[in-house]
Each structure stands twice: as C-alpha cells, then as structure tokens.
Write a protein that holds these residues in place. Structure first.
Motif, PDB file in Angstrom:
ATOM      1  N   TYR A 151       0.837  -1.201   0.000  1.00  0.00           N
ATOM      2  CA  TYR A 151       0.000   0.000   0.000  1.00  0.00           C
ATOM      3  C   TYR A 151       0.871   1.250   0.000  1.00  0.00           C
ATOM      4  O   TYR A 151       0.585   2.222  -0.714  1.00  0.00           O
ATOM      5  CB  TYR A 151      -0.933  -0.001   1.208  1.00  0.00           C
ATOM      6  CG  TYR A 151      -1.778   1.257   1.318  1.00  0.00           C
ATOM      7  CD1 TYR A 151      -2.891   1.435   0.506  1.00  0.00           C
ATOM      8  CD2 TYR A 151      -1.429   2.275   2.213  1.00  0.00           C
ATOM      9  CE1 TYR A 151      -3.659   2.594   0.584  1.00  0.00           C
ATOM     10  CE2 TYR A 151      -2.193   3.430   2.303  1.00  0.00           C
ATOM     11  CZ  TYR A 151      -3.306   3.594   1.495  1.00  0.00           C
ATOM     12  OH  TYR A 151      -4.058   4.741   1.572  1.00  0.00           O
ATOM     13  N   ARG A 152       1.948   1.233   0.799  1.00  0.00           N
ATOM     14  CA  ARG A 152       2.857   2.381   0.831  1.00  0.00           C
ATOM     15  C   ARG A 152       3.477   2.623  -0.542  1.00  0.00           C
ATOM     16  O   ARG A 152       3.631   3.769  -0.974  1.00  0.00           O
ATOM     17  CB  ARG A 152       3.952   2.153   1.880  1.00  0.00           C
ATOM     18  CG  ARG A 152       3.448   2.245   3.312  1.00  0.00           C
ATOM     19  CD  ARG A 152       4.502   1.851   4.314  1.00  0.00           C
ATOM     20  NE  ARG A 152       5.662   2.717   4.293  1.00  0.00           N
ATOM     21  CZ  ARG A 152       6.714   2.570   5.106  1.00  0.00           C
ATOM     22  NH1 ARG A 152       6.716   1.579   5.998  1.00  0.00           N
ATOM     23  NH2 ARG A 152       7.730   3.404   5.038  1.00  0.00           N
ATOM     24  N   ILE A 153       3.806   1.538  -1.240  1.00  0.00           N
ATOM     25  CA  ILE A 153       4.369   1.679  -2.586  1.00  0.00           C
ATOM     26  C   ILE A 153       3.347   2.307  -3.522  1.00  0.00           C
ATOM     27  O   ILE A 153       3.675   3.205  -4.316  1.00  0.00           O
ATOM     28  CB  ILE A 153       4.822   0.307  -3.130  1.00  0.00           C
ATOM     29  CG1 ILE A 153       6.007  -0.220  -2.316  1.00  0.00           C
ATOM     30  CG2 ILE A 153       5.208   0.408  -4.606  1.00  0.00           C
ATOM     31  CD1 ILE A 153       6.391  -1.640  -2.649  1.00  0.00           C
ATOM     32  N   SER A 154       2.106   1.869  -3.442  1.00  0.00           N
ATOM     33  CA  SER A 154       1.061   2.387  -4.336  1.00  0.00           C
ATOM     34  C   SER A 154       0.822   3.870  -4.125  1.00  0.00           C
ATOM     35  O   SER A 154       0.402   4.578  -5.052  1.00  0.00           O
ATOM     36  CB  SER A 154      -0.239   1.602  -4.122  1.00  0.00           C
ATOM     37  OG  SER A 154      -0.805   1.898  -2.852  1.00  0.00           O
ATOM     38  N   GLN A 155       1.084   4.357  -2.924  1.00  0.00           N
ATOM     39  CA  GLN A 155       0.851   5.763  -2.616  1.00  0.00           C
ATOM     40  C   GLN A 155       2.044   6.654  -2.954  1.00  0.00           C
ATOM     41  O   GLN A 155       1.884   7.831  -3.237  1.00  0.00           O
ATOM     42  CB  GLN A 155       0.525   5.915  -1.118  1.00  0.00           C
ATOM     43  CG  GLN A 155      -0.743   5.204  -0.673  1.00  0.00           C
ATOM     44  CD  GLN A 155      -1.969   5.711  -1.390  1.00  0.00           C
ATOM     45  OE1 GLN A 155      -2.265   6.908  -1.367  1.00  0.00           O
ATOM     46  NE2 GLN A 155      -2.695   4.811  -2.047  1.00  0.00           N
TER      47      GLN A 155
END
Length: 308
Positions: free
Chosen positions: A212-216
């Motif tokens: 999720y952190r990567i997607s953001q």
C-alpha cells in the motif's frame, strides 16, 4: 704483489657495497614514490589509475600489503562500473583474490581488518549477483557479519544482508535486515523487498501494508508493477477472487498490448481457474502467450488444463 691483490679485493668489496647501498636507496625511493602515487590516485577517485599502479607494484613485490589492498578495492569499483558482464566477473574475481591475500597479512585487531572484511562481503555479494545462482551469498554474509563484529559501520550493510538472506531463503533474517535498512534510508525497492519476504513467510497482511505504501508513494513503474502483481497473487492465495480480478484487470487496462500485461492475463486466468471457468481461463493464458510466447506460467497452465 700480495699487497696489490689485497687492495684490489678491498676496492671490489667497497664498490659492491656502494652499489648495493645505492640500489637499496633507489628501490626504497621508488617504492615510496609509487605508494604515494597509488594513494593519490585513490584519493582522487581514479580507480583505473590505482588499479594500474597497484598492478605494477605487485609485479615486483607480489605480497605488498598496501598494493594488495588497493588492487582489491579498485578492482571492485571498476567491476561495479563495468557494463560488460564478462569483464565485470574478471574484475570481481581479482578483487576477491587480492582482498583475501591482504586478509592473510592482517592480524586480528589490525586497523584494515574490518574494512577488508566489508569489501570482501560486498565483492561476494556482487559476484553472487553476476552469477545469478546464489552460490556466494553465504560468503557475503560471513564477511559482512565479521566486519560488523569488528566494529565496522556502513549504511548499505543491512540492505546487502537482507538481499543475501533472501537469496538463501532465510526469510525472517531478511525481513529483520531490510527493516533495519529502512531506518537508514527508505526506498521503494526496500519496501517491495520487505513485502516479498513477508509474503514468502506467509504474513500477507504485513506484506499488504508495505505494498500500500508503494502504491501511494512510488514513481518507479517497474517497482509499482511488481507490487501490483504481488498484491494480485496475495488476493488469489487468500481466495479474494473479486479483488484479484480487479487488480489484474486494472493492469491490463493500463498496459494492454505491452509485455507488462502478460503476467496480468496469466493471473486473470488463474482467477477463472479457481472459479472453474476453464474456457475463460485458457483464453486469458493464450492472451498472455500472444504477448510473451515463452511465458512459463501460461505454458504450464495450458498444458495442465489440456491433460484434464
């Protein structure tokens, strides 16, 4: 006659001694100048120059400790900058050979010992990367851990250890090292590496948090795609088929027609397979093969489905 012979012999001995002294002084002077030049090249970041000078020194004195050190160091950095894989492999082998010889002359507690171990650890890591078979990851871990035990500190050690542990299948150790590396420097690649290791450990909830952190935050297309594929796989494993289908379709919508869509078509086929819709599954796998004719997953899946 006897006196003349004695005088002659004395003259010969004195001349020989004088010549020996001159040659000794000359050799010491040349050595000093060569070592000074070697260190100057290193300070200037001229690794090619340091490599050449250290080679000249070692030709005359194969076990010169300083020359071995700088031959090893310069060989490593030249290998890291080399685009030709064969040339890089030759240089990294030379780095390891020189550093291991230098290590033989370095007593426990010697000032150069921790740095030699650190550079050996990095050299074996790079050799492992070049070989792609992970034959040297254990040696990289051995020398990096030894460097740490001798008080050596470098920001890249936790990340290299994490990658080595991952290559060795030591999942929990890899997660620990990657987490330590994040405290020093956060990167999208590190986040993905931790997510992959959590996934390998069966801790998919933790993996999702990093994805999720990567997607953001991530701006790197390759890392973003890998994280999306991994998320799709996690949904598949968790039988969250609707989420998995949504993830794979979103990749296809964005990259349809490009090679990036092949894995997504394959994943979508797996979704249909789990739903017992084999006609749809085979259709998606064929789409993957139209984009990437040697896609291993799609080939295996079609072969398996034809045998049912």
């Amino acid at each position: 006659m006897k006196r003349l012979l004695v005088v002659f012999l004395c003259a010969v001995i004195i001349s020989a001694l004088g010549f020996g002294i001159v040659m000794f002084i000359k050799s010491r002077t040349n050595a000093g100048v060569s070592l000074i030049s070697l260190r100057a090249k290193w300070r200037d970041g001229d690794y090619g120059g340091a490599y050449d000078i250290s080679g000249q020194l070692l030709y005359d004195r194969p076990f010169n400790h300083t020359a071995l050190l700088f031959r090893g160091y310069s060989s490593f950095y030249l290998a890291a900058a080399e685009n030709d894989t064969v040339q890089a492999q030759g240089l990294i082998d030379e780095a390891i050979a020189s550093l291991r010889q230098a290590l033989l002359f370095e007593k426990d507690g010697g000032k150069n010992l921790p740095r030699i171990e650190y550079m050996l650890g990095k050299s074996y890591f790079y050799k492992d990367f070049l070989s792609a078979y992970h034959y040297y990851a254990d040696l990289s871990v051995k020398y990096l851990q030894s460097a740490l035990s001798h008080g050596y500190k470098a920001d890249d050690i936790p990340e290299i250890l994490g990658l080595n542990y991952a290559a060795l299948g030591m999942t929990l150790e890899s997660i620990s090292s990657f987490s330590e590396a994040l405290l020093v420097r956060q990167s999208d690649l590190l986040l993905l590496s931790i997510a992959e290791q959590y996934h390998a450990a069966g801790q998919n909830q933790a993996a999702e948090q990093y994805l999720y952190r990567i997607s953001q935050e991530c701006k790197d297309e390759k890392i973003t795609l890998k994280s999306r594929y991994l998320l799709g796989d996690i949904y598949l494993e968790g039988e969250l088929l609707e989420n998995a289908e949504k993830e794979f379709r979103s990749i296809i919508d964005e990259y349809d027609g490009s090679e990036h869509a092949a894995d997504a078509y394959y994943g979508l086929g797996l979704v249909f397979e789990k739903q017992n819709e084999m006609a749809k599954a085979r259709s998606e796998w064929r789409k993957a093969l139209r984009i990437q004719s040697n896609h291993a997953g799609a080939l295996a899946a079609l072969k398996k489905s034809s045998e049912r």
